[in-house]
Design a protein around this motif. Structure first.
Motif, short mmCIF file in Angstrom:
data_model
loop_
_atom_site.label_atom_id
_atom_site.label_comp_id
_atom_site.label_asym_id
_atom_site.label_seq_id
_atom_site.Cartn_x
_atom_site.Cartn_y
_atom_site.Cartn_z
N GLY A 1 0.82 -1.20 0.00
CA GLY A 1 0.00 0.00 0.00
C GLY A 1 0.86 1.25 0.00
O GLY A 1 2.09 1.20 -0.03
N ALA A 2 0.19 2.37 0.04
CA ALA A 2 0.88 3.65 0.04
C ALA A 2 1.56 3.87 1.40
O ALA A 2 1.06 3.42 2.43
N PRO A 3 2.70 4.55 1.42
CA PRO A 3 3.42 4.76 2.69
C PRO A 3 2.58 5.44 3.76
O PRO A 3 2.68 5.09 4.94
N GLU A 4 1.74 6.39 3.38
CA GLU A 4 0.92 7.07 4.40
C GLU A 4 -0.12 6.15 5.01
O GLU A 4 -0.63 6.41 6.09
N GLU A 5 -0.44 5.06 4.34
CA GLU A 5 -1.37 4.08 4.90
C GLU A 5 -0.64 3.01 5.71
O GLU A 5 -1.16 2.49 6.68
N VAL A 6 0.58 2.69 5.31
CA VAL A 6 1.33 1.60 5.92
C VAL A 6 2.07 2.04 7.18
O VAL A 6 2.10 1.32 8.18
N LEU A 7 2.67 3.23 7.17
CA LEU A 7 3.53 3.66 8.28
C LEU A 7 2.84 3.73 9.64
O LEU A 7 3.43 3.27 10.63
N PRO A 8 1.62 4.26 9.75
CA PRO A 8 0.99 4.26 11.08
C PRO A 8 0.77 2.85 11.64
O PRO A 8 1.02 2.60 12.82
N GLY A 9 0.34 1.94 10.80
CA GLY A 9 0.15 0.56 11.25
C GLY A 9 1.47 -0.11 11.62
O GLY A 9 1.55 -0.87 12.58
N LEU A 10 2.51 0.19 10.85
CA LEU A 10 3.84 -0.36 11.13
C LEU A 10 4.36 0.15 12.47
O LEU A 10 4.85 -0.64 13.28
N MET A 11 4.23 1.44 12.71
CA MET A 11 4.70 1.99 13.98
C MET A 11 3.92 1.41 15.17
O MET A 11 4.52 1.10 16.21
N MET A 12 2.62 1.26 15.03
CA MET A 12 1.84 0.69 16.13
C MET A 12 2.21 -0.77 16.37
O MET A 12 2.27 -1.22 17.52
N ALA A 13 2.48 -1.53 15.31
CA ALA A 13 2.89 -2.93 15.47
C ALA A 13 4.23 -3.00 16.20
O ALA A 13 4.42 -3.86 17.08
N LEU A 14 5.15 -2.12 15.85
CA LEU A 14 6.45 -2.12 16.52
C LEU A 14 6.32 -1.72 17.99
O LEU A 14 6.94 -2.34 18.86
N VAL A 15 5.54 -0.70 18.26
CA VAL A 15 5.36 -0.27 19.65
C VAL A 15 4.72 -1.37 20.48
O VAL A 15 5.16 -1.65 21.61
N ARG A 16 3.70 -2.03 19.94
CA ARG A 16 3.06 -3.13 20.68
C ARG A 16 4.04 -4.27 20.91
O ARG A 16 4.00 -4.93 21.95
N ALA A 17 4.92 -4.52 19.95
CA ALA A 17 5.90 -5.60 20.11
C ALA A 17 6.97 -5.22 21.14
O ALA A 17 7.47 -6.08 21.86
N TRP A 18 7.31 -3.94 21.21
CA TRP A 18 8.38 -3.52 22.11
C TRP A 18 7.94 -3.32 23.54
O TRP A 18 8.75 -3.43 24.46
N LEU A 19 6.68 -3.01 23.77
CA LEU A 19 6.22 -2.70 25.13
C LEU A 19 6.50 -3.81 26.14
O LEU A 19 6.96 -3.52 27.25
N PRO A 20 6.24 -5.09 25.83
CA PRO A 20 6.55 -6.13 26.83
C PRO A 20 8.04 -6.21 27.16
O PRO A 20 8.41 -6.43 28.31
#
Length: 129
Positions: free
Chosen positions: A90-109
């Motif tokens: 998809g377009a970067p403006e659609e992908v980047l927010p989801g990517l950042m949230m996935a990384l943050v959720r993975a890093w929090l634990p």
């Protein structure tokens, strides 16, 4: 000059403490990851075990170097991120927010496990005479 080898009792005690750190980090990361599901919890727990082992040995080498400790947390979070299933179509403006949230959720634990270890180590050293 080389130091003389530690007695077997001291080495066994160090191995036990290293395993305790690893288990504490793994269990706390796994417990914190349970809110996201079983698979993320297992992945976070495995990364937490790895982090706990490394953190114990880093603490023994240089307990006052906060930059190394923070770098270790970042490195383990980066290693943990390598296996994440990410959808990058998809377009970067659609992908980047989801990517950042996935990384943050993975890093929090893992960040939570690092905080648990750090607080535990501080309180344990404060209790010792």
């Amino acid at each position: 000059m080389l130091e003389p080898p530690a007695p077997p009792e001291a080495r066994a005690r160090l191995r036990l403490r290293s395993l305790c750190w690893a288990l504490l980090a793994g269990l706390s990361a796994g417990a914190l990851g349970l809110s996201m599901g079983l698979e993320p919890a297992l992945r976070a727990g495995g990364s937490g075990l790895f982090y706990g082992l490394l953190a114990f040995h880093l603490q023994r080498v240089d307990p006052d170097d906060g930059h190394l400790q923070a770098g270790l947390v970042g490195a383990v979070c980066g290693i943990h991120s390598l296996g994440l299933p990410l959808d990058l179509h998809g377009a970067p403006e659609e992908v980047l927010p989801g990517l950042m949230m996935a990384l943050v959720r993975a890093w929090l634990p893992l960040i939570g496990a690092a905080l648990v270890l750090h607080a535990g180590q501080r309180s344990f050293s404060a209790l010792r005479p």
